[in-house]
Scaffold this motif. Structure first.
Motif, PDB file in Angstrom:
ATOM      1  N   PHE A  95      44.788  40.750  44.289  1.00  0.00           N
ATOM      2  CA  PHE A  95      44.828  41.895  42.969  1.00  0.00           C
ATOM      3  C   PHE A  95      46.381  41.626  42.452  1.00  0.00           C
ATOM      4  O   PHE A  95      46.561  41.446  41.202  1.00  0.00           O
ATOM      5  N   LEU A  96      47.506  41.332  43.342  1.00  0.00           N
ATOM      6  CA  LEU A  96      48.757  41.003  42.798  1.00  0.00           C
ATOM      7  C   LEU A  96      48.814  39.649  42.014  1.00  0.00           C
ATOM      8  O   LEU A  96      49.461  39.708  40.924  1.00  0.00           O
ATOM      9  N   LEU A  97      48.053  38.870  42.640  1.00  0.00           N
ATOM     10  CA  LEU A  97      48.177  37.330  41.797  1.00  0.00           C
ATOM     11  C   LEU A  97      47.574  37.649  40.690  1.00  0.00           C
ATOM     12  O   LEU A  97      48.093  37.099  39.521  1.00  0.00           O
TER      13      LEU A  97
ATOM     14  N   LEU B 104      44.541  42.822  48.532  1.00  0.00           N
ATOM     15  CA  LEU B 104      45.810  43.251  47.870  1.00  0.00           C
ATOM     16  C   LEU B 104      46.396  41.821  47.244  1.00  0.00           C
ATOM     17  O   LEU B 104      46.973  41.918  46.261  1.00  0.00           O
ATOM     18  N   THR B 105      46.484  41.038  47.860  1.00  0.00           N
ATOM     19  CA  THR B 105      46.947  39.749  47.402  1.00  0.00           C
ATOM     20  C   THR B 105      46.193  39.175  46.348  1.00  0.00           C
ATOM     21  O   THR B 105      47.231  38.696  45.406  1.00  0.00           O
TER      22      THR B 105
ATOM     23  N   VAL C 189      47.061  40.198  38.632  1.00  0.00           N
ATOM     24  CA  VAL C 189      47.930  40.970  37.872  1.00  0.00           C
ATOM     25  C   VAL C 189      48.980  40.322  37.185  1.00  0.00           C
ATOM     26  O   VAL C 189      49.441  40.363  36.129  1.00  0.00           O
ATOM     27  N   PHE C 190      49.546  39.411  37.784  1.00  0.00           N
ATOM     28  CA  PHE C 190      50.894  38.632  37.285  1.00  0.00           C
ATOM     29  C   PHE C 190      50.411  37.461  36.620  1.00  0.00           C
ATOM     30  O   PHE C 190      50.961  36.705  35.606  1.00  0.00           O
TER      31      PHE C 190
END
Length: 116
Positions: free
Chosen positions: A8-10, A5-6, A12-13
């Motif tokens: 993925f979020l990194l 999840l971490t 995406v941004f």
């Protein structure tokens, strides 16, 4: 799960397109998928080995029981044959075996009690 999840979020941004995000996460998701697949594969293999060992033990026990039953049947047949042989007259013994019987003196006799 938190690592994925971490990451993925990194991604995406950090990356502007979804293709770039999926490319960045491919190595991570492939590695995690491989580890999870290996874990469940080992679990399934171990379960299969235990099941095979249990089936082999059941088969061994059944074979041993069959051997014991056969041995018991052989012993009963031998006992019955000896009882029948002991009860048979000398004439019957000669007719069945084709051999003269031993009389009380230890000499071979034929039916009718005559010696050789």
């Amino acid at each position: 799960m938190g690592v994925l999840l971490t990451a993925f979020l990194l991604a995406v941004f950090h990356y502007p397109t979804s293709g770039d995000v999926s490319t960045a996460l491919a190595a991570l998701t492939g590695t995690i998928g491989t580890i999870v697949g290996a874990y469940f594969g080992v679990q399934a293999g171990g379960s299969g080995a235990n099941k095979a060992a249990n089936q082999a033990e059941v088969a061994r026990q059944a074979a041993e029981q069959g051997r014991q039953d056969a041995e018991q049947g052989r012993q009963e047949a031998t006992t019955t044959a000896l009882k029948l042989a002991a009860a048979a007259s000398p004439e019957v013994a000669v007719a069945v075996t084709g051999e003269p019987t031993l009389g009380t003196s230890g000499q071979a006799t034929t039916p009718g009690g005559a010696g050789p």
